[in-house]
Design an enzyme around this catalytic site. Structure first.
Site, PDB file in Angstrom:
ATOM      1  N   HIS A 276      68.778  40.516  55.716  1.00  0.00           N
ATOM      2  CA  HIS A 276      68.317  39.115  55.713  1.00  0.00           C
ATOM      3  C   HIS A 276      67.572  38.875  54.380  1.00  0.00           C
ATOM      4  CE1 HIS A 276      67.195  35.302  57.284  1.00  0.00           C
ATOM      5  NE2 HIS A 276      66.258  35.632  58.158  1.00  0.00           N
ATOM      6  N   HIS A 327      78.117  36.026  54.400  1.00  0.00           N
ATOM      7  CA  HIS A 327      77.186  35.162  55.133  1.00  0.00           C
ATOM      8  C   HIS A 327      77.744  34.883  56.518  1.00  0.00           C
ATOM      9  CE1 HIS A 327      74.540  31.857  56.149  1.00  0.00           C
ATOM     10  NE2 HIS A 327      73.730  32.407  55.259  1.00  0.00           N
ATOM     11  N   ASP A 388      70.705  35.370  48.107  1.00  0.00           N
ATOM     12  CA  ASP A 388      69.989  36.532  47.582  1.00  0.00           C
ATOM     13  C   ASP A 388      70.651  37.139  46.350  1.00  0.00           C
ATOM     14  OD1 ASP A 388      67.912  36.563  49.504  1.00  0.00           O
ATOM     15  OD2 ASP A 388      69.251  37.469  50.976  1.00  0.00           O
TER      16      ASP A 388
END
Ligand SMILES: CC(=O)SCCNC(=O)CCNC(=O)[C@H](O)C(C)(C)COP(=O)(O)OP(=O)(O)OC[C@H]1O[C@@H](n2cnc3c(N)ncnc32)[C@H](O)[C@@H]1OP(=O)(O)O
Ligand SMILES: O=C([O-])CC(=O)C(=O)O
Length: 453
Positions: A276, A327, A388
């Site tokens: 995450h 994702h 990210d």
């Protein structure tokens, strides 16, 4: 001798755990278990309604077929991209506006935004006792510092357990305003424990949240471009619907009626995980590994060969994962990645780091292609770079240290966590969240201790 005995017990129990925590993969299908609360087509099982935000990565036709589409992120009905472009066009910061929007449900007018921004800067200061406690904390992980500090705030709140909207909003504003202070001070304390001078700078009432954070971290050693970039990063990380793991954790915890600090500490724990928010750190670590193993940063062949090794669990951390890629919802693109990538490009040109930027870009392209070749087609999953992938590179270019990359995510996501907690506690038809697990163990008879082998 004592340690040896400990080890024997630990090894013995671990050996049984290896067996008991294994399941026949077919059981999930046979028992109709939605592994990871996900349907067969990778979409999430719908578990609630929300008006806070929406995350869109595909369209579903009437026959149930999914069509991947470019990703969209919506805050309270308004597209994130439009909000970002709007503030960029007007050459102003946007995080405070996003906080107001996500918490209240409405865009502030000029006067409301001015008053709100002033209030936020004024409540950033921490009580001296909390500052002393932060300086006294032992450890080297700022996410861990942050959750401990949040739990401690419970004791300084006169009404920690009250769940009226007014009290929840009061607590939320305080949390949003003090996260930057806690993180900056925790970072300064950590630096101090590593032999550097200690600076505790009070937040200034004339500075924005982003600017105050940089000021508390670095004194006056930051530029307006640094502020603009941090503000953008905060805007794009502020919310991601109710189903992302940390927000769902906050919603699950809140549904028991527990206090704000316990629920938020749980969310911080979730966000820290490498799958995450913690992925922004893993990407940096993985890139370091790739940079040393790929000699020619422009060679598609060399990059492909190394990425395949990672996917085959033969390189990097041997999990088979390429961090920053993939994702649960986005398919073709993550709108936040596009915004951060744009910033990364601009910054790289300014800082003379274009070679590195081009390497990131090549890795993004080749990681997606290699994943699709090796795995994506078989599991019918389309991947893109997630938020990210470029964020750590951007933070590095504005001189922010790695230990605060995931805390920065928390500094923004506290907004979404609070909004979802308030929603969870205030809708009239609420229920404690309590899904089910199917038993997969054999039923055994109880054997009295004297008869056991
Ligand atoms: C802010 C955020 O949280 S963004 C996400 C940050 N996390 C990362 O970047 C870590 C790397 N990415 C991943 O692990 C995943 O893509 C996740 C966790 C983000 C999403 O995962 P899921 O929704 O579970 O993916 P899904 O189950 O649909 O994936 C299908 C298969 O592709 C694999 N896969 C997905 N992403 C990747 C990846 N980046 N590298 C290698 N394999 C991957 C999964 O492991 C799964 O394989 P399996 O069926 O053999 O177990
Ligand atoms: O939605 C998710 O699963 C993860 C994510 O991108 C986020 O929380 O920002």
């Amino acid at each position: 001798m004592e340690r040896l005995l400990d080890k024997e017990i630990v090894d013995k129990i671990s050996a049984t755990v290896r067996v008991t925590s294994n399941f026949d993969p077919e059981l999930f299908q046979k028992m109709n278990v939605k592994r990871g609360l996900r349907n067969e087509d990778h979409t999430g099982v719908v578990v609630g309604l929300t008006k806070v935000g929406d995350v869109v990565g595909y369209e579903r036709s009437e026959d149930g077929k999914l069509t991947p589409i470019p990703g969209k992120l919506i805050y309270r009905g308004i597209s994130l991209e439009d909000i970002v472009r709007g503030t960029q066009k007007e050459n102003r910061l946007g995080f405070e506006e996003v906080v107001y929007l996500i918490l209240s449900g409405n865009m502030p007018n000029k006067k409301e935004l001015k008053e709100f921004s002033e209030l936020m800067s004024c409540i950033m200061d921490l009580k001296p006792k909390i500052v002393m406690h932060i300086l006294d904390l032992v450890g080297n992980d700022i996410m861990n510092y942050l959750s401990r500090c949040v739990l401690e705030l419970y004791t300084f709140d006169d009404k920690p357990d009250e769940t009226t909207p007014e009290n929840l909003i009061r607590q939320s504003l305080n949390l949003v305003a003090t996260f930057p202070t806690i993180i900056a001070y925790a970072h300064n304390a950590l630096r101090h424990s590593n032999g550097k001078s200690l600076h505790i700078r009070h937040p200034q009432s004339n500075l924005s949240l982003a600017e105050n954070f940089l000021y508390m971290m670095k004194g006056h050693h930051y530029t307006q471009l640094d502020v603009k970039i941090l503000d953008l990063a905060l805007m794009v990380h502020a919310d991601h619907g109710g189903g992302n793991n940390s927000t769902f954790t906050v919603r699950v915890t809140s549904s028991t009626g527990t206090d704000t600090y316990s629920a938020i500490a749980a969310g911080i724990g979730s966000l820290k995980g490498p799958l995450h928010g913690g992925a922004n750190l893993k990407v940096i670590d993985m890139m370091k590994n790739i940079k040393t193993n790929v000699k020619d940063w422009t060679s598609v062949e060399e990059v492909d060969a190394y990425l395949l090794k990672i996917l085959n669990k033969e390189a990097y951390d041997r999990t088979g994962l390429i961090y920053g890629i993939g994702h649960a919802i986005y398919t073709i693109s993550d709108p936040r990645t596009m915004l951060l990538k744009e910033m990364a490009r601009e910054l790289a040109i300014e800082k003379g780091r274009e070679e590195e930027y081009n390497f990131y870009k090549l890795l993004e392209e080749r990681a997606i292609l290699n994943f699709m070749e090796k795995k994506g087609k078989n599991v019918n999953k389309q991947v893109c770079a997630n938020v990210d992938f470029y964020s750590g590179f951007v933070y590095d270019m504005i001189g922010l240290p790695q230990e605060i990359y995931t805390p920065l995510f928390a500094m923004a996501r506290i907004v979404g966590w609070c909004a979802h907690r308030i929603e969870e506690l205030n809708f009239k038809q609420k229920r404690i969240i309590r899904p089910a697990y199917k038993n997969a163990a054999d039923i055994k008879e109880y054997i009295p201790i004297a008869d056991r082998k």
